[in-house]
Design an enzyme around this catalytic site. Structure first.
Site, PDB file in Angstrom:
ATOM      1  N   GLU A 136       0.919  -1.266   0.100  1.00  0.00           N
ATOM      2  CA  GLU A 136      -0.005   0.064  -0.028  1.00  0.00           C
ATOM      3  C   GLU A 136       1.093   1.294   0.057  1.00  0.00           C
ATOM      4  O   GLU A 136       1.648   1.591   0.991  1.00  0.00           O
ATOM      5  CB  GLU A 136      -1.020  -0.108   1.054  1.00  0.00           C
ATOM      6  CG  GLU A 136      -1.669  -1.348   1.403  1.00  0.00           C
ATOM      7  CD  GLU A 136      -2.534  -1.689   0.397  1.00  0.00           C
ATOM      8  OE1 GLU A 136      -3.172  -0.592  -0.187  1.00  0.00           O
ATOM      9  OE2 GLU A 136      -3.096  -2.745   0.455  1.00  0.00           O
ATOM     10  N   CYS A 163      -2.156   9.192   3.017  1.00  0.00           N
ATOM     11  CA  CYS A 163      -1.671   8.574   1.400  1.00  0.00           C
ATOM     12  C   CYS A 163      -3.082   9.020   0.669  1.00  0.00           C
ATOM     13  O   CYS A 163      -2.725   9.503  -0.662  1.00  0.00           O
ATOM     14  CB  CYS A 163      -1.769   7.098   1.547  1.00  0.00           C
ATOM     15  SG  CYS A 163      -3.145   6.408   2.301  1.00  0.00           S
TER      16      CYS A 163
HETATM   17  P1  NAD Z   1       8.617   4.817   4.161  1.00  0.00           P
HETATM   18  O1  NAD Z   1       8.504   3.979   3.027  1.00  0.00           O
HETATM   19  O2  NAD Z   1       9.870   5.698   4.340  1.00  0.00           O
HETATM   20  O3  NAD Z   1       8.799   4.057   5.298  1.00  0.00           O
HETATM   21  C1  NAD Z   1       7.753   3.067   5.789  1.00  0.00           C
HETATM   22  C2  NAD Z   1       8.170   1.992   6.531  1.00  0.00           C
HETATM   23  O4  NAD Z   1       9.187   1.267   5.999  1.00  0.00           O
HETATM   24  C3  NAD Z   1       8.881   2.294   7.895  1.00  0.00           C
HETATM   25  O5  NAD Z   1       8.590   1.330   8.865  1.00  0.00           O
HETATM   26  C4  NAD Z   1      10.465   2.181   7.447  1.00  0.00           C
HETATM   27  O6  NAD Z   1      11.194   1.927   8.564  1.00  0.00           O
HETATM   28  C5  NAD Z   1      10.352   0.929   6.575  1.00  0.00           C
HETATM   29  N1  NAD Z   1      11.463   0.771   5.673  1.00  0.00           N
HETATM   30  C6  NAD Z   1      12.439   2.068   5.444  1.00  0.00           C
HETATM   31  N2  NAD Z   1      13.567   1.501   4.554  1.00  0.00           N
HETATM   32  C7  NAD Z   1      13.093   0.149   4.296  1.00  0.00           C
HETATM   33  C8  NAD Z   1      13.606  -1.083   3.464  1.00  0.00           C
HETATM   34  N3  NAD Z   1      14.803  -0.947   2.635  1.00  0.00           N
HETATM   35  N4  NAD Z   1      12.876  -2.258   3.445  1.00  0.00           N
HETATM   36  C9  NAD Z   1      11.996  -2.461   4.338  1.00  0.00           C
HETATM   37  N5  NAD Z   1      11.328  -1.485   4.920  1.00  0.00           N
HETATM   38  C10 NAD Z   1      11.817  -0.150   4.992  1.00  0.00           C
HETATM   39  O7  NAD Z   1       7.483   5.664   4.373  1.00  0.00           O
HETATM   40  P2  NAD Z   1       7.044   6.799   5.406  1.00  0.00           P
HETATM   41  O8  NAD Z   1       7.626   7.929   5.041  1.00  0.00           O
HETATM   42  O9  NAD Z   1       7.121   6.070   6.691  1.00  0.00           O
HETATM   43  O10 NAD Z   1       5.360   6.913   5.274  1.00  0.00           O
HETATM   44  C11 NAD Z   1       4.970   7.889   4.153  1.00  0.00           C
HETATM   45  C12 NAD Z   1       4.499   6.954   2.748  1.00  0.00           C
HETATM   46  O11 NAD Z   1       3.692   6.143   3.232  1.00  0.00           O
HETATM   47  C13 NAD Z   1       3.832   8.113   1.780  1.00  0.00           C
HETATM   48  O12 NAD Z   1       4.135   7.888   0.603  1.00  0.00           O
HETATM   49  C14 NAD Z   1       2.355   7.673   1.882  1.00  0.00           C
HETATM   50  O13 NAD Z   1       1.638   7.914   0.894  1.00  0.00           O
HETATM   51  C15 NAD Z   1       2.508   6.130   2.171  1.00  0.00           C
HETATM   52  N6  NAD Z   1       1.296   5.721   2.946  1.00  0.00           N
HETATM   53  C16 NAD Z   1       0.518   4.697   1.891  1.00  0.00           C
HETATM   54  C17 NAD Z   1      -0.851   4.473   2.627  1.00  0.00           C
HETATM   55  C18 NAD Z   1      -1.701   3.456   1.822  1.00  0.00           C
HETATM   56  O14 NAD Z   1      -2.610   2.770   2.488  1.00  0.00           O
HETATM   57  N7  NAD Z   1      -1.630   3.248   0.315  1.00  0.00           N
HETATM   58  C19 NAD Z   1      -1.066   4.575   3.901  1.00  0.00           C
HETATM   59  C20 NAD Z   1      -0.278   5.624   4.730  1.00  0.00           C
HETATM   60  C21 NAD Z   1       0.956   5.907   4.190  1.00  0.00           C
END
Ligand code: NAD
Length: 503
Positions: free
Chosen positions: A238, A272
């Site tokens: 997501e 999001c």
């Molecule tokens: P992010 O991708 O930076 O981090 C998300 C998670 O991934 C964190 O827990 C982080 O520690 C982990 N992570 C970081 N590097 C990783 C790796 N290499 N492998 C696996 N996991 C890793 O996102 P963010 O800044 O925390 O959140 C914002 C983003 O989330 C926005 O793009 C937003 O649109 C999206 N979002 C999407 C939804 C949806 O339902 N589509 C809902 C909420 C947020």
């Protein structure tokens, strides 16, 4: 949040609005994650054995616990994110809706699903699909909704009979600790555990889980899928969005304007499915923009009670928002409100309405995830649809028109996972329908009725003969002639060739 470097495995989390201490977190050593997963794997067997009804009872107790502890949870949410109370109160509420739906439907979701025979002569077989939970579901969550992101998928997985290994965002690790405490307090077995940390811990979670439910940015989503591919672990992603709103010439303009402002500024734009860009028909453009500016001017910015929206999660998010606004202004856009970071403490950015924007600007092409509302004038519905689809993202969208059929006609031309007509974001509250992104906004979907539970299961098709008669008739006991006759008969039954009379 801001995590201060304590040079140890413990960090202090600060409120991004005030700089006050929100709490402390003990990070998980990535090397310990396989052992945590092994413990979950063991406990999962008893959890699965309770059956759907037994698990629903535990989930019902958890729902009560969450409701009784709402104040505590919301206080902590505000402390670690700098949200307004208005925004914070939506999270437990959303989980209550989802829990209540799964508690009622999990037995149906997990029951063997009978399937019809494809042809009458195959009805000698009784066919059913059985749903068997995957042992450990790894959930990797972002920071924007620490309760909702932690639990909205976890409860479906727990209902299915899986154990859940949750890795909250390293920017908001505190709320999940309380959510876990609640799970234990209500007498649930130890099938929910936390892995606290950043990338390395997330990678260990991927390596130790049987299914990965990831919510986060599209860029990280790619890395998650690559890592999971090493063990062919299935993923549901997501990801980010750049949701368009289309305002048609017959829209209820006050409604559309208020929806645009709420959809863009809710949770300080860190949603999001927030409204990230608006396309308005030229005949109603001036009226719409005036109504938007008026609504924005009434908003109160600040953390906690008495405010409409709060702080951004940290300085990096303020920097992204400022970069998008500055880029737009440098390319000829105008800021009708905000447009500049306020003096003073905290990671705040004011609600910023931008006009005279186009798709060469970052604010129209990249996910901002901040309190901006860029509005573009269009001269036809076709132009609005073309521009709305001109994006690598495809999460969701909204269309405003007093003629609902006309709005629906536009909705089905949009390339995205969900469209709200005369509303924004609201599909998120509907676990009966799938919520998933097209294009770089994701793979798979959350919710989707019974699928919200079944997605965490492996499917096992069990085929049973209805009678002993005829069993084995297709083995090596045919003459060539009998085989040819049988093939001819099957071709006829399958109606592969058109019937003579149908010609
Ligand atoms: P992010 O991708 O930076 O981090 C998300 C998670 O991934 C964190 O827990 C982080 O520690 C982990 N992570 C970081 N590097 C990783 C790796 N290499 N492998 C696996 N996991 C890793 O996102 P963010 O800044 O925390 O959140 C914002 C983003 O989330 C926005 O793009 C937003 O649109 C999206 N979002 C999407 C939804 C949806 O339902 N589509 C809902 C909420 C947020």
């Amino acid at each position: 949040m801001t995590a201060t470097a304590d040079r140890s495995d413990v960090s202090t989390i600060l409120n991004p609005a005030t700089g006050a201490v929100a709490g402390q977190v003990r990070w998980t050593n990535p090397a310990d994650v396989p052992q945590i997963a092994a413990g979950l794997r063991e406990a999962q067997q008893g959890w699965e054995a309770r059956g759907a009804k037994g698990r629903a009872k535990v989930l019902a107790r958890y729902a009560v616990w969450l409701d009784e502890h709402r104040d505590e949870i919301e206080r902590l949410l505000i402390a670690e994110t700098g949200k307004s109370t208005t925004d914070a109160v939506q999270e437990v509420l959303l989980i209550s809706i989802i829990l209540s739906y799964y508690i009622k439907t999990v037995e149906k979701a997990m029951a063997p699903d009978p399937r019809p025979a494809p042809l009458p002569f195959l009805s000698v077989k009784k066919i059913a699909v059985h749903y068997r939970p995957r042992a450990v579901v790894g959930i990797i969550a972002p920071w924007n909704y620490p309760v909702a992101n932690a639990l909205m998928d976890a409860v479906g997985a727990l209902a299915a009979g899986c154990a859940v290994l949750l890795k909250p965002s390293e920017r908001t690790p505190l709320t999940a600790e309380v959510l876990l405490r609640g799970w234990i307090d209500c007498g649930a077995p130890e099938v929910l555990a936390l892995a606290q940390g950043a990338r390395e811990v997330a990678e260990a979670v991927i390596d130790s889980s049987d299914y990965i439910q990831f919510t986060g940015s599209s860029a990280t989503g790619v890395k998650v899928m690559e890592r999971a591919a090493r063990r062919l672990t299935p993923v549901s992603l997501e990801l980010g969005g750049k949701d368009p709103m289309i305002v048609l010439d017959d829209a209820d303009i006050p409604l559309a304007a208020n929806a645009a402002v709420w959809g863009a500024m809710f949770n300080a734009g860190q949603t999001c499915v927030s409204v990230e860009r608006v396309y308005v028909m030229d005949t109603v453009y001036d009226q719409f923009v005036a109504a938007v500016v008026k609504a924005v001017e009434n908003l109160k910015m600040g953390a906690g009670a008495g405010f409409d929206f709060g702080a951004l999660i940290d300085e990096s998010q303020v920097a992204v928002t400022a970069r998008h606004v500055d880029d737009a202004l440098a390319k000829g856009a105008k800021a009708l409100t905000g447009g500049k970071r306020p003096e003073g403490k905290g990671s705040f950015y004011p609600p910023t309405v931008l006009v005279d924007v186009d798709h060469s600007m970052l604010c129209m092409s990249e996910e901002t995830f901040g309190p901006t509302l860029p509005i573009m004038k269009v001269s036809s519905v076709g132009e609005a649809v073309r521009l709305a689809n001109d994006s690598p993202y495809g999460l969701s969208a909204s269309v405003f028109s007093k003629d609902v059929e006309r709005a629906k006609d536009v909705a089905v031309q949009l390339e995205c996972g969900a469209v709200n007509v005369n509303d924004v974001i609201s599909n998120l509250m509907l676990p009966t329908a799938p919520m998933g992104g097209w294009k770089t906004s994701g793979i798979g979907a959350r919710f989707g009725g019974l699928d919200g539970v079944r997605k965490f299961c492996r499917q096992e098709t069990v085929v049973v003969p209805r009678t002993a008669a005829g069993a084995g008739s297709n083995y090596y006991n045919h003459t060539v002639k009998a085989l040819a006759r049988g093939n001819k008969l099957m071709t006829k039954f399958a109606q592969i060739r058109p019937r003579r009379e149908a010609k």
